[in-house]
Design an enzyme around this catalytic site. Structure first.
Site, PDB file in Angstrom:
ATOM      1  N   LYS A 261       0.813  -1.209   0.000  1.00  0.00           N
ATOM      2  CA  LYS A 261       0.000   0.000   0.000  1.00  0.00           C
ATOM      3  C   LYS A 261       0.851   1.266   0.000  1.00  0.00           C
ATOM      4  O   LYS A 261       0.369   2.341  -0.321  1.00  0.00           O
ATOM      5  CB  LYS A 261      -0.968  -0.012   1.174  1.00  0.00           C
ATOM      6  CG  LYS A 261      -2.069  -1.048   0.981  1.00  0.00           C
ATOM      7  CD  LYS A 261      -3.217  -0.903   1.968  1.00  0.00           C
ATOM      8  CE  LYS A 261      -4.317  -1.899   1.647  1.00  0.00           C
ATOM      9  NZ  LYS A 261      -3.928  -3.291   1.951  1.00  0.00           N
TER      10      LYS A 261
HETATM   11  C1  LIG Z   1      -4.547  -4.439   1.431  1.00  0.00           C
HETATM   12  C2  LIG Z   1      -3.770  -5.702   1.414  1.00  0.00           C
HETATM   13  C3  LIG Z   1      -4.111  -6.784   0.583  1.00  0.00           C
HETATM   14  C4  LIG Z   1      -5.343  -6.778  -0.289  1.00  0.00           C
HETATM   15  O1  LIG Z   1      -5.198  -5.922  -1.398  1.00  0.00           O
HETATM   16  P1  LIG Z   1      -6.484  -5.426  -2.194  1.00  0.00           P
HETATM   17  O2  LIG Z   1      -5.962  -4.422  -3.171  1.00  0.00           O
HETATM   18  O3  LIG Z   1      -7.413  -4.823  -1.186  1.00  0.00           O
HETATM   19  O4  LIG Z   1      -7.075  -6.611  -2.864  1.00  0.00           O
HETATM   20  C5  LIG Z   1      -3.297  -7.903   0.579  1.00  0.00           C
HETATM   21  N1  LIG Z   1      -2.219  -7.981   1.383  1.00  0.00           N
HETATM   22  C6  LIG Z   1      -1.858  -6.964   2.191  1.00  0.00           C
HETATM   23  C7  LIG Z   1      -0.667  -7.128   3.065  1.00  0.00           C
HETATM   24  C8  LIG Z   1      -2.607  -5.777   2.238  1.00  0.00           C
HETATM   25  O5  LIG Z   1      -2.246  -4.795   3.063  1.00  0.00           O
END
Ligand SMILES: *Cc1c(COP(=O)(O)O)cnc(C)c1O
Length: 435
Positions: free
Chosen positions: A107
């Site tokens: 993210k």
């Molecule tokens: C947010 C997140 C996900 C999921 O990603 P999406 O884009 O919401 O499908 C998977 N793994 C981690 C570690 C995350 O922080």
């Protein structure tokens, strides 16, 4: 490039407006009116491009003439400050490590790019922009860190007191500068309600320039397509089209991969790997979409019961489930399967997955099993550093991992938060009186 809302296609806005409003006025999600194409020559010469040059070429297509080259380059230099290395763990299985950013999860890519794009767009505003974000953990830390030191923007991060992990709390409350941590005596839903109340409060919005930084902002998706292309670049001699397994919750990461494919990236198939929150897996299997409340799992960043980006995926493939199936394979896995996978891969390949990456690995194995496409090269997205989930890792392999130094050092920093009751007026007064 113009962006339309999936709810009303006539609702078309500029990139700037799509970024600053986040969600369309009609409640829809923004999509580019058409997915831009990268030239075949770009892919042929991919080896000669750095990660940042890839980022520049991709984002330029989405931004077009709304940000000039020099400013776009500057945005990318500030946002893309860490690599996305591809590690080979088996004959033809690779892991794309997306956890080398400040909060150790993918993210960071989206949050940092969005922060710098917003900084650019509010540069000449006389009034400061106030970002309000409610978090149950990971999103808040990535957003807070992404906006740290960004000019002209102040960020209020609302989090539920005592309901997030110690690491997450430190990541939100030790930053200072333009980041204000609001510790709410309540739940995540209470935090979210307060943020919603703020946006519809005419008195507050009349006095303060408010915006959100939620996960559906198009400026968070675009940078996530950079690393799919960066992964392909690193495949070297493995020239066949890879299958790419994406641990999925709200489906933002998967959607960004689909963007990259539609731009011309050779991908044989995407795999949407889910935990027990398997609404999307069920959708790909049966064609029925039945959102339901989420359940708690070890891969908790994927605990999503009503994934919003399904709307974007449906738009990309014209709401045609067979078309979706031709591009996406999906499987879901339980917590016990996740634990076993962490342990097995650690023992057999000497690679330690976090619980999210482990779900991605399981789905890739399942793909190999059920398609007999066993020789094809596969890439698993490792979305977080295993040290962020040490309790689960310890359950799986009997010991913890070392935290990276950057995390160790914040664990000693002093927490600074503003404690408020679950009471909107308290939040409002605080924001109105903040300098
Ligand atoms: C947010 C997140 C996900 C999921 O990603 P999406 O884009 O919401 O499908 C998977 N793994 C981690 C570690 C995350 O922080």
């Amino acid at each position: 490039m113009q962006y339309y809302s999936n709810v009303n296609k006539q609702n078309v806005v500029s990139f700037r407006d799509a970024v600053l409003s986040g969600l369309a006025g009609d409640g829809g999600l923004f999509l580019p009116v058409q997915i831009p194409k990268l030239e075949p020559k770009f892919f042929a010469d991919l080896k000669s491009y750095s990660f940042r040059e890839i980022a520049f070429n991709v984002s330029k297509k989405f931004v077009e003439n709304e940000i000039d080259d020099a400013n776009l380059q500057h945005i990318i230099e500030k946002a893309i400050t860490f690599p996305a290395p591809l590690e080979q763990i088996d004959d033809h299985i690779f892991v794309l490590e997306l956890f080398h950013g400040p909060t150790l999860a993918f993210k960071d890519f989206g949050a940092r790019f969005m922060a710098r794009v917003m900084e650019h767009f509010v540069k000449n505003n006389s009034q400061e922009l106030n970002i309000l974000v409610a978090t149950s953990g990971d999103t808040g830390s990535a957003v807070a860190s992404g906006f740290l030191g960004v000019n002209g923007i102040k960020v209020y991060v609302l989090y539920p007191s005592k309901k997030i992990s110690e690491i997450q709390e430190k990541q939100i409350t030790t930053l200072d500068q333009n980041i204000i941590a609001i510790e709410v005596e309540g739940t995540f839903d209470d935090c979210q309600e307060m943020v919603k109340s703020a946006f519809v409060d005419k008195e507050l919005t009349g006095k303060k320039n408010l915006s959100s930084a939620n996960s559906i902002n198009i400026a968070r998706l675009i940078p996530q397509s950079f690393y799919y292309i960066e992964a392909y670049k690193q495949l070297n001699e493995n020239k066949d089209e890879p299958v790419i397994s994406v641990p999925s919750g709200n489906l933002g990461n998967l959607t960004a991969g689909l963007f990259a494919k539609e731009m011309g990236l050779p991908v044989h198939k995407f795999i949407a790997a889910t935990n027990s929150n398997d609404v999307f897996t069920e959708y790909v299997g049966t064609g029925k979409f039945s959102p339901r409340p989420s359940v708690k799992t070890y891969s908790n960043a994927m605990d999503v019961g009503n994934p919003s980006n399904i709307a974007r995926i449906n738009e990309l493939y014209k709401h045609n489930i067979d078309l979706i199936r031709s591009v996406i394979f999906s499987r879901s896995f339980s917590d016990s399967e996740t634990l076993a996978a962490i342990k097995n891969v650690f023992n057999s390949c000497n690679y330690l997955f976090d619980p999210h990456g482990a779900v991605g690995y399981l789905a890739l194995e399942e793909y190999y099993e059920s398609t007999k496409d066993k020789k094809r090269c596969g890439i698993v997205l490792e979305t977080a550093h295993p040290g962020k989930f040490n309790d689960v890792v310890e359950k799986a392999i009997g010991k913890k991992v070392e935290l990276p130094d950057s995390l160790k050092s914040i664990m000693h920093k002093e927490k600074k938060s503003i404690a408020i009751k679950n009471n909107y007026t308290e939040l409002k007064e605080f924001i109105l009186n903040a300098g």
